[in-house]
Design a protein around this motif. Structure first.
Motif, mmCIF file in Angstrom:
data_model
loop_
_atom_site.group_PDB
_atom_site.id
_atom_site.type_symbol
_atom_site.label_atom_id
_atom_site.label_comp_id
_atom_site.label_asym_id
_atom_site.label_seq_id
_atom_site.Cartn_x
_atom_site.Cartn_y
_atom_site.Cartn_z
ATOM 1 N N ILE A 31 0.856 -1.281 0.298
ATOM 2 C CA ILE A 31 -0.163 -0.065 0.092
ATOM 3 C C ILE A 31 0.815 1.593 -0.070
ATOM 4 O O ILE A 31 1.358 1.575 1.144
ATOM 5 C CB ILE A 31 -0.653 0.019 0.858
ATOM 6 N N MET A 32 1.060 1.368 -0.717
ATOM 7 C CA MET A 32 1.831 2.810 -1.406
ATOM 8 C C MET A 32 1.411 3.909 -0.561
ATOM 9 O O MET A 32 0.969 5.093 -1.634
ATOM 10 C CB MET A 32 1.841 2.782 -3.111
ATOM 11 N N ASP A 33 1.857 4.217 0.507
ATOM 12 C CA ASP A 33 0.542 5.526 0.926
ATOM 13 C C ASP A 33 1.835 6.612 1.298
ATOM 14 O O ASP A 33 2.537 6.805 1.813
ATOM 15 C CB ASP A 33 -0.110 4.879 2.620
ATOM 16 N N GLY A 34 1.590 8.135 1.468
ATOM 17 C CA GLY A 34 2.118 9.114 2.118
ATOM 18 C C GLY A 34 2.557 9.321 1.136
ATOM 19 O O GLY A 34 3.103 11.217 1.355
ATOM 20 N N ASN A 35 1.730 9.901 0.048
ATOM 21 C CA ASN A 35 2.369 10.611 -0.695
ATOM 22 C C ASN A 35 2.638 12.498 -0.955
ATOM 23 O O ASN A 35 2.457 13.022 -0.758
ATOM 24 C CB ASN A 35 1.866 11.110 -2.542
ATOM 25 N N GLU A 80 -12.912 4.274 -3.416
ATOM 26 C CA GLU A 80 -12.591 5.813 -2.721
ATOM 27 C C GLU A 80 -11.738 6.936 -3.347
ATOM 28 O O GLU A 80 -11.744 7.895 -2.897
ATOM 29 C CB GLU A 80 -12.555 5.346 -1.271
ATOM 30 N N ASN A 81 -10.734 6.535 -4.118
ATOM 31 C CA ASN A 81 -9.565 7.777 -3.962
ATOM 32 C C ASN A 81 -10.498 9.154 -5.491
ATOM 33 O O ASN A 81 -9.810 10.349 -5.426
ATOM 34 C CB ASN A 81 -8.181 7.465 -5.004
ATOM 35 N N TRP A 82 -11.717 8.289 -6.166
ATOM 36 C CA TRP A 82 -12.430 9.411 -6.566
ATOM 37 C C TRP A 82 -12.982 10.777 -5.905
ATOM 38 O O TRP A 82 -13.020 11.400 -6.314
ATOM 39 C CB TRP A 82 -13.250 8.469 -7.355
HETATM 40 C C1 IPE Z 1 -1.275 7.348 -1.516
HETATM 41 O O1 IPE Z 1 -0.715 8.525 -1.197
HETATM 42 C C2 IPE Z 1 -1.331 7.410 -3.057
HETATM 43 C C3 IPE Z 1 -3.258 7.355 -2.983
HETATM 44 C C4 IPE Z 1 -3.813 6.975 -2.494
HETATM 45 C C5 IPE Z 1 -3.221 7.538 -4.432
HETATM 46 P P1 IPE Z 1 -1.869 9.819 -0.849
HETATM 47 O O2 IPE Z 1 -2.125 10.378 -1.555
HETATM 48 O O3 IPE Z 1 -2.777 9.502 0.033
HETATM 49 O O4 IPE Z 1 -0.906 10.216 1.077
HETATM 50 P P2 IPE Z 1 -1.068 10.752 2.730
HETATM 51 O O5 IPE Z 1 -2.209 9.383 2.910
HETATM 52 O O6 IPE Z 1 -2.536 11.866 1.555
HETATM 53 O O7 IPE Z 1 -0.111 11.323 2.236
#
Ligand code: IPE
Ligand code: IPE
Ligand code: MG
Length: 249
Positions: A31-35, A80-82
């Motif tokens: 789960i690539m999270d934190g961008n 859900e990211n939409w």
């Molecule tokens: C993960 O990073 C990428 C996606 C969900 C597309 P986020 O954009 O969720 O980064 P944070 O959680 O807000 O820091």
């Protein structure tokens, strides 16, 4: 140096590597999270965070190959990211299109078979075309199987599987775990041995709900754009220390 000496040296190097990672996870999910937080901390727009995230994926793919992982499934965009702003969604789609264009030749060269899993009907046209190109260009490769979960939701996947069982008029007595597994988006995906989530969040956020049943979970504090070989190695070492029981003694 004598040949015998060289052979001995080669052998001990190999043993050292195996000792380091006695039980390599062959199938890893991420789960690539934190961008977003990575960008915010630098006073940059969120798009810069997603760009840095794409570079981290490049590094991670290389590291997984080096460390003996055979299957990698990464969460790129959830159902859900939409709900994020149109500006962020558009920027992210553009980053994915650019990344496919940039990385395709190297993925082919490195033998990375790349496939997308999730809904296919909501991606912008330009991206849908790139996805098809990437899948076609890497078909038949098998050094690493890379799955990109895009417009993916674990609940959606189970709903679609249920719908297909009904559409195919499967008898209730024939519905078992195999029947459901065969109707997931990617039945060929190997169940993950190890799931890694970056950014310190302790949840699965609708990722691989069916496939994670007995997966080992490792949560790391680094934000996804800062993830690389060292962090992957650490997570694999942590995995090697675990004892998987699958409900037994
Ligand atoms: C993960 O990073 C990428 C996606 C969900 C597309 P986020 O954009 O969720 O980064 P944070 O959680 O807000 O820091
Ligand atoms: C999960 O991250 C989805 C991806 C990494 C693509 P989110 O950032 O969307 O998850 P929540 O909202 O923190 O649970
Ligand atoms: Mg997030």
């Amino acid at each position: 140096m004598s040949l015998r000496h060289r052979i001995l040296q080669f052998r001990s190097a190999r043993v050292a590597l195996e000792d380091d990672l006695p039980d390599v996870a062959r199938s890893v999910a991420m789960i690539m999270d934190g961008n977003g937080r990575w960008a915010r901390r630098r006073g940059l727009p969120v798009a810069a965070g997603h760009q840095a995230g794409a570079r981290a994926l490049r590094r991670t793919v290389e590291a997984t190959i080096e460390l003996g992982v055979e299957s990698l499934c990464v969460y790129a965009f959830s159902t859900e990211n939409w709900s994020r702003s149109a500006a962020e969604v558009d920027a992210l789609m553009a980053v994915i299109v650019e990344s496919i264009e940039r990385e395709l030749p190297e993925l082919v060269q490195q033998g990375v078979r790349t496939r997308f899993m999730g809904r296919r009907d909501r991606a912008p046209e330009e991206l849908a075309v790139k996805i098809q190109e990437l899948e076609a260009a890497t078909e038949g490769l098998d050094r690493l199987h890379l799955w990109v979960a895009f417009d993916y939701g674990g609940r959606d996947e189970i709903v679609q599987a249920a719908r297909r069982l009904v559409e195919e008029c499967v008898e209730p007595r024939d519905i078992d775990e195999n029947a459901i597994a065969a109707r997931m988006f990617a039945p060929e995906l190997r169940e993950p041995d190890l799931l890694i989530r970056t950014s310190g969040e302790l949840r699965v956020s609708n990722f691989l709900l069916w496939q994670l049943a007995y997966t080992e979970l490792v949560f790391v504090d680094v934000l996804w754009p800062d993830f690389g070989r060292r962090e992957l190695r650490r997570a694999l070492t942590e995995y090697a220390r675990r004892r998987r029981r699958f409900g037994g003694r």
